[in-house]
Each structure stands twice: as structure tokens, then as C-alpha cells.
Design an enzyme around this catalytic site. Structure first.
Site, PDB file in Angstrom:
ATOM      1  N   CYS A   9       5.195   4.733   6.946  1.00 12.46           N
ATOM      2  CA  CYS A   9       4.344   5.532   5.166  1.00 12.46           C
ATOM      3  C   CYS A   9       4.940   5.890   4.735  1.00 12.46           C
ATOM      4  O   CYS A   9       5.966   6.864   4.906  1.00 12.46           O
ATOM      5  CB  CYS A   9       2.928   4.982   5.480  1.00 12.46           C
ATOM      6  SG  CYS A   9       1.876   6.579   5.763  1.00 12.46           S
ATOM      7  N   ARG A  15      -1.589   5.008   7.090  1.00  6.81           N
ATOM      8  CA  ARG A  15      -1.583   3.767   7.096  1.00  6.81           C
ATOM      9  C   ARG A  15      -0.799   3.274   8.196  1.00  6.81           C
ATOM     10  O   ARG A  15      -0.679   2.515   9.002  1.00  6.81           O
ATOM     11  CB  ARG A  15      -1.006   3.237   5.606  1.00  6.81           C
ATOM     12  CG  ARG A  15      -1.469   3.311   4.100  1.00  6.81           C
ATOM     13  CD  ARG A  15      -0.376   2.599   3.134  1.00  6.81           C
ATOM     14  NE  ARG A  15      -0.036   4.003   2.858  1.00  6.81           N
ATOM     15  CZ  ARG A  15       0.968   3.910   1.904  1.00  6.81           C
ATOM     16  NH1 ARG A  15       1.138   2.539   1.381  1.00  6.81           N
ATOM     17  NH2 ARG A  15       1.710   4.575   1.230  1.00  6.81           N
ATOM     18  N   ASP A 123      -2.568   3.015   0.036  1.00  9.49           N
ATOM     19  CA  ASP A 123      -2.508   4.474  -0.018  1.00  9.49           C
ATOM     20  C   ASP A 123      -4.359   4.863   0.340  1.00  9.49           C
ATOM     21  O   ASP A 123      -4.335   5.077  -0.997  1.00  9.49           O
ATOM     22  CB  ASP A 123      -1.806   5.601  -0.430  1.00  9.49           C
ATOM     23  CG  ASP A 123      -1.526   6.635   0.786  1.00  9.49           C
ATOM     24  OD1 ASP A 123      -2.481   6.546   1.653  1.00  9.49           O
ATOM     25  OD2 ASP A 123      -0.762   7.249   0.646  1.00  9.49           O
TER      26      ASP A 123
END
Length: 150
Positions: A9, A15, A123
């Protein structure tokens, strides 16, 4: 050693470490041997543990992320891993841009959850929806493991 998978990420504090933690647990339950890691395309949080609220949401579901530390993805990762899994289109594009010829395949995590209604893992650092993000990560993780089992 099993297949080597890297989750990526932006900052490697929400994440991608969650994806690593979820897949690690789910693979263990299935008896699937994988070599897992996570990284970020940015260097914003190198050396830091996953974001506190993300860790709290994960631990409530049985995923302990406390031992993970953020790092930045490097070109050598394309030789070290068999598969690199991006959480969103921007990180996918960044990875494809740095991918050497013959390097690891790059895929979006949501490729493993067809019909999930999105092509990106949102996110939670910005959305604040840690549980919603984990719901999607769990779904993608099951699809990834199904794919690797075929």
C-alpha cells in the site's frame, strides 16, 4: 518454502500489514505454506509499527500485527517475491513503473474478490473505516488463497 507474496500500500501501516496478517492466519488455518511480507511505495513510516487503530481492529478479529514494521518496497522485491499484491490503482501503477522485466507479477488485491463492488481497498487512515477495510481484506484473502490452491 511456499509461494512468496508481498502486499503493498502507500505507507505500510494499515492496509498491507493487515493483508499480510490476515493471509498469514487464514493460510495457517488451511495448512498453506506461504512466505509473506508487506511494504509501502512511500517511505513515510519506515520502521514504525502498524497504525494503532488498525492494530486494534485487527486484534479484535484475531490478527496480531504488533510485530510488523513498515518498510519501503525496493526493486529487489521483484526478484524476491513470486507475486506482489497492490491495494489500489495508484500503488499498482507505481509498482508496474518500477518492475524490472521478468520481475514478479503485480496484481490488485481486489482481483481476488470479484463482485466486491470496488477495485481498490480503501485506506482506513483516511476513511476511518477500519472494520470495513478488514471485511474487504478478509474477502480478498480468501480469494487469493483459493487462487493459490488451484
Amino acid at each position: 518454502m511456499g509461494m512468496r507474496v508481498l502486499f503493498v500500500c502507500l505507507g505500510n501501516i494499515c492496509r498491507s500489514p493487515s493483508a499480510e496478517g490476515v493471509v498469514r492466519v487464514k493460510a495457517g488455518l488451511r495448512g498453506v505454506n506461504l512466505d509473506l511480507d508487506s511494504a509501502g511505495t512511500g517511505a513515510y513510516h519506515v520502521g514504525e509499527p502498524p497504525y494503532g487503530p488498525m492494530q486494534s481492529a485487527a486484534i479484535a478479529r484475531g490478527y496480531d500485527l504488533s510485530g510488523l514494521r513498515a518498510r519501503q518496497v525496493v526493486r529487489a522485491d521483484f526478484a524476491r517475491f513470486d507475486l506482489i499484491v497492490a491495494m489500489d490503482a495508484a500503488n499498482f501503477a507505481h509498482l508496474e513503473g518500477m518492475r524490472p522485466e521478468g520481475g514478479a507479477e503485480v496484481r490488485l488485491f481486489t482481483d481476488y474478490a470479484p463482485g466486491c463492488g470496488t477495485d481498490e481497498v480503501p485506506d482506513p487512515y483516511y476513511t476511518r473505516d477500519f472494520d470495513g477495510t478488514l471485511d474487504l481484506i478478509e474477502r480478498c484473502a480468501e480469494g487469493l488463497l483459493d487462487s493459490l490452491s488451484r
